[in-house]
Design an enzyme around this catalytic site. Structure first.
Site, PDB file in Angstrom:
ATOM      1  N   HIS A  11       0.791  -1.246   0.113  1.00  0.00           N
ATOM      2  CA  HIS A  11      -0.032  -0.121   0.028  1.00  0.00           C
ATOM      3  C   HIS A  11       0.922   1.265   0.032  1.00  0.00           C
ATOM      4  CE1 HIS A  11       0.625   0.147   4.440  1.00  0.00           C
ATOM      5  NE2 HIS A  11       0.330  -1.082   4.675  1.00  0.00           N
ATOM      6  N   HIS A 121      12.280  -4.850   4.648  1.00  0.00           N
ATOM      7  CA  HIS A 121      10.936  -3.758   4.787  1.00  0.00           C
ATOM      8  C   HIS A 121      11.590  -2.799   6.138  1.00  0.00           C
ATOM      9  CE1 HIS A 121       6.840  -2.456   4.477  1.00  0.00           C
ATOM     10  NE2 HIS A 121       6.874  -2.378   5.852  1.00  0.00           N
ATOM     11  N   GLY A 175       0.544  -2.912  15.277  1.00  0.00           N
ATOM     12  CA  GLY A 175      -0.131  -2.425  14.174  1.00  0.00           C
ATOM     13  C   GLY A 175      -1.249  -3.033  13.934  1.00  0.00           C
ATOM     14  N   ASP A 231      -9.085 -12.918  13.493  1.00  0.00           N
ATOM     15  CA  ASP A 231      -9.088 -13.567  12.400  1.00  0.00           C
ATOM     16  C   ASP A 231      -8.351 -13.080  11.123  1.00  0.00           C
ATOM     17  OD1 ASP A 231     -10.685 -15.663  11.380  1.00  0.00           O
ATOM     18  OD2 ASP A 231     -12.257 -14.375  10.306  1.00  0.00           O
ATOM     19  N   ARG A 443     -13.345  14.993  14.223  1.00  0.00           N
ATOM     20  CA  ARG A 443     -11.913  14.826  13.691  1.00  0.00           C
ATOM     21  C   ARG A 443     -11.647  16.295  13.853  1.00  0.00           C
ATOM     22  NH1 ARG A 443     -11.902  11.679   8.788  1.00  0.00           N
ATOM     23  NH2 ARG A 443      -9.906  12.632   8.382  1.00  0.00           N
ATOM     24  N   ASN A 520      -4.911  24.387   9.444  1.00  0.00           N
ATOM     25  CA  ASN A 520      -4.295  23.808   8.512  1.00  0.00           C
ATOM     26  C   ASN A 520      -4.687  22.345   8.217  1.00  0.00           C
ATOM     27  OD1 ASN A 520      -2.840  22.929   6.185  1.00  0.00           O
ATOM     28  ND2 ASN A 520      -0.750  22.961   7.222  1.00  0.00           N
TER      29      ASN A 520
END
Length: 588
Positions: A11, A121, A175, A231, A443, A520
């Site tokens: 990604h 990675h 993560g 899962d 947000r 911003n």
């Protein structure tokens, strides 16, 4: 020596170019393709970097790829052949095995026949932070969903050498823990984790104990997930039925109303993450004795956790590279390959700005505007008048789309492709969320503040140019549009001497209002990447409810926008394309 760094097929594909160790340019594929989180081979980004550097692919001395395909394949084979793997997962993983894909695309799509170096990675993550930190030595922590096998690493770097001395291996991943709760709360995996971070201050940490049941901390840097609650190994969803039973509530339906339970889950998850990162920071400090810490990986984009580690932990300084997720892997791979091939680090200076993408000249924009027939105010060769015109609109409560200079590299808008507003306006935040960004009302928005004024308004004593840590608002000014519900803000400090036109705008706004701060946020609407080209900016302007658009030296007010533009923009779909899955973290 020209080193081209590439990240792709997972990604946030991206390309960066180093010339003799200097970072020349870099861009994510999504900003050019307009497919959010685009994972395809970044041919558009590659072409841009070559054009910007005025070279051909034959002038590249080495291509650095941010992952080791053979190690990644071994994990995919394990996932497909492990005991208990579903038939669907076996089929998906084993059918998708293609360890030659990366090299084949570099050879056949990019047309490059020179040397290619594959970098692990998490080594790429580590290098992307350390080599641009300005530290001569540093401790290192990296955390993400998964690389080849590693999901977290701990290390120490000095001069041009990086030693990652400990790893945590898949499927145990902080993560993926965060992404699992993200999915359970009804947000997209690989995209909505920052929404959970923003939701957390609205809640109470009632479920810390239950979330701690999902993960156990081991000696040193180790931790393990209790896999009965997850899962994602079978690729259908992140959480198991036992997870749902454990919390006593069904998963939230996306876009449905947020309740107290969801707020409390977000807060509890954030507390657990911060506690884990702090404990592991203490461990890596004990192992290295360094006063400096470099962090990278997608988890390092959690600016609240970063601030917690810095304030509560043993390190005197923390550096997080602004493109800390997989896009930054292209940068890290290039830097590490440069160091290995030359025996010298690519740069000894701290990264201070990240404007590495495409830009458009005044003459190019003038041609575009003439072709559209839009009536724009032309401030060419009159920057003073332009700044005054923009401040006039900001003071009047207008929302400004700001397009200036090269595009930022990374997920943050830092004053090149930004939506700006007056932070003192109590209605500004709700208005931008509802009518401009078209996103969830909870947000928060970030403040950009002149660096020399920052300490008067925010509890921060060092530069923070990349919006990668939070702090408390201490200003005597009322700043409702940029102050989160817990009194915090994710600050971007702007150096007046280096911040270019954006810094000059902040200074002019300060002169007029005695407020050196602007709201911003990124210049995009929900579901699309940050705008990159003037055409992107015009489309976003028409699609949203932005009051005025600044395209370099030109200002376009909304009242000159023909009604049919808005109608046409509504019928131009936001590209979805072949981006990442948002139901489960992709493992291949």
């Amino acid at each position: 020596m020209n080193v081209l760094g590439i990240s792709s097929f997972y990604h946030d594909s991206a390309v960066c170019l180093l010339r003799d160790g200097a970072l020349i340019c870099g861009i994510e594929e999504e900003k050019l393709s307009r497919v959010k989180h685009d994972k395809r081979f970044p041919i558009l980004a590659l072409r841009f970097c070559l054009d910007r550097a005025k070279i051909d692919i034959q002038d590249i001395d080495v291509v650095a790829f941010y992952e080791n395909p053979e190690k990644k394949m071994s994990r995919q084979i394990w996932m497909g052949l492990r005991e208990g793997a579903s038939p669907e997962m076996r089929k998906k993983m084993l059918r998708g095995l293609d360890p030659g894909r990366e090299l084949r695309h570099i050879r056949e799509v990019a047309g490059y026949d020179g040397p290619v170096d594959f970098v692990d990675h998490h080594q790429a993550h580590a290098a992307s932070s350390y080599f641009f930190s300005g530290f001569s030595e540093s401790a290192i922590m990296t955390f993400d969903g998964v690389g080849e096998w590693a999901t977290a690493t701990y290390g120490y770097a000095k001069d041009h050498a990086i030693d990652l001395f400990e790893e945590v291996h898949f499927p145990h991943s902080i993560g993926l823990l965060y992404s699992t709760v993200t999915s359970y709360l009804g947000f997209d995996v690989n995209d909505g984790e920052y929404k959970v971070m923003g939701l957390a201050p609205y809640g109470t940490p009632r479920y810390v104990d239950r979330i701690q049941d999902l993960v156990s901390l081991g000696e040193g840097g180790q931790f393990r997930l209790n896999l009965e609650y997850f899962d994602f190994l079978d690729g259908e969803q992140m959480y198991s039925q036992r997870f749902v039973d454990h919390f006593g509530r069904s998963a939230r339906t996306p876009e449905s109303e947020l309740e107290e339970f969801h707020n409390d889950m977000a807060r509890s998850l954030q507390v657990v993450l911060e506690d884990i990162l702090l404990q592991k920071a203490k461990y890596v400090h004990q192992r290295t004795g360094s006063d400096h810490l470099c962090m990278a990986g997608g988890v390092a984009l959690n600016c609240v956790a970063n601030a917690h580690v810095l304030r509560k932990g043993p390190f005197r300084e923390l550096f997080v590279q602004p493109a800390a997720s997989d896009a930054g892997g292209a940068l890290g791979a290039a830097a590490l390959v440069h160091a290995r091939r030359t025996g010298a680090r690519p740069t000894g200076e701290r990264m201070k700005e990240i404007y590495l993408g495409p830009s458009s000249s005044t003459s190019e924009i003038a041609v575009l505007l003439r072709s559209t027939g839009l009536r724009a105010l032309d401030f060419t060769s009159n920057l003073d008048a332009l700044l005054n015109a923009v401040v006039d609109r900001l003071v009047a409560g207008k929302v400004i789309g700001w397009f200036s200079g090269p595009t930022e590299f990374g997920p943050r808008a830092l004053g090149a492709r930004s939506i700006l507003g007056d932070p003192r306006d109590p209605e500004m935040r709700d208005r931008i969320n509802a009518l401009v960004k078209m996103r969830e009302a909870f947000r928060p928005f970030a403040p950009a503040v002149l660096e020399n004024e920052a300490a008067r308004h925010f509890d921060i004593n060092h530069p923070s140019p990349f919006m990668l840590e939070t702090c408390q608002v201490i200003s005597k000014l009322e700043l409702p549009a940029v102050t989160h519900v817990d009194g915090s803000a994710r600050v971007q400090t702007v150096d007046l001497g280096q911040g270019g036109r954006f810094a000059q705008l902040l200074q002019r706004f300060n002169e007029r209002t005695q407020c050196p701060i602007l709201l911003n946020t990124s210049f995009n609407v929900r579901g699309e990447p940050i705008v990159c080209s003037p055409e992107d900016a015009l489309l976003c302007f028409a699609r949203s409810r932005i009051d005025a658009l600044v395209l370099e030296d030109f200002v376009i007010d909304r009242d000159v926008l023909p009604p049919h533009w808005e109608l046409a923009a509504e019928h131009i779909p936001i590209k979805r394309g072949r981006a990442v899955s948002h139901k489960v973290y992709e493992m291949f």
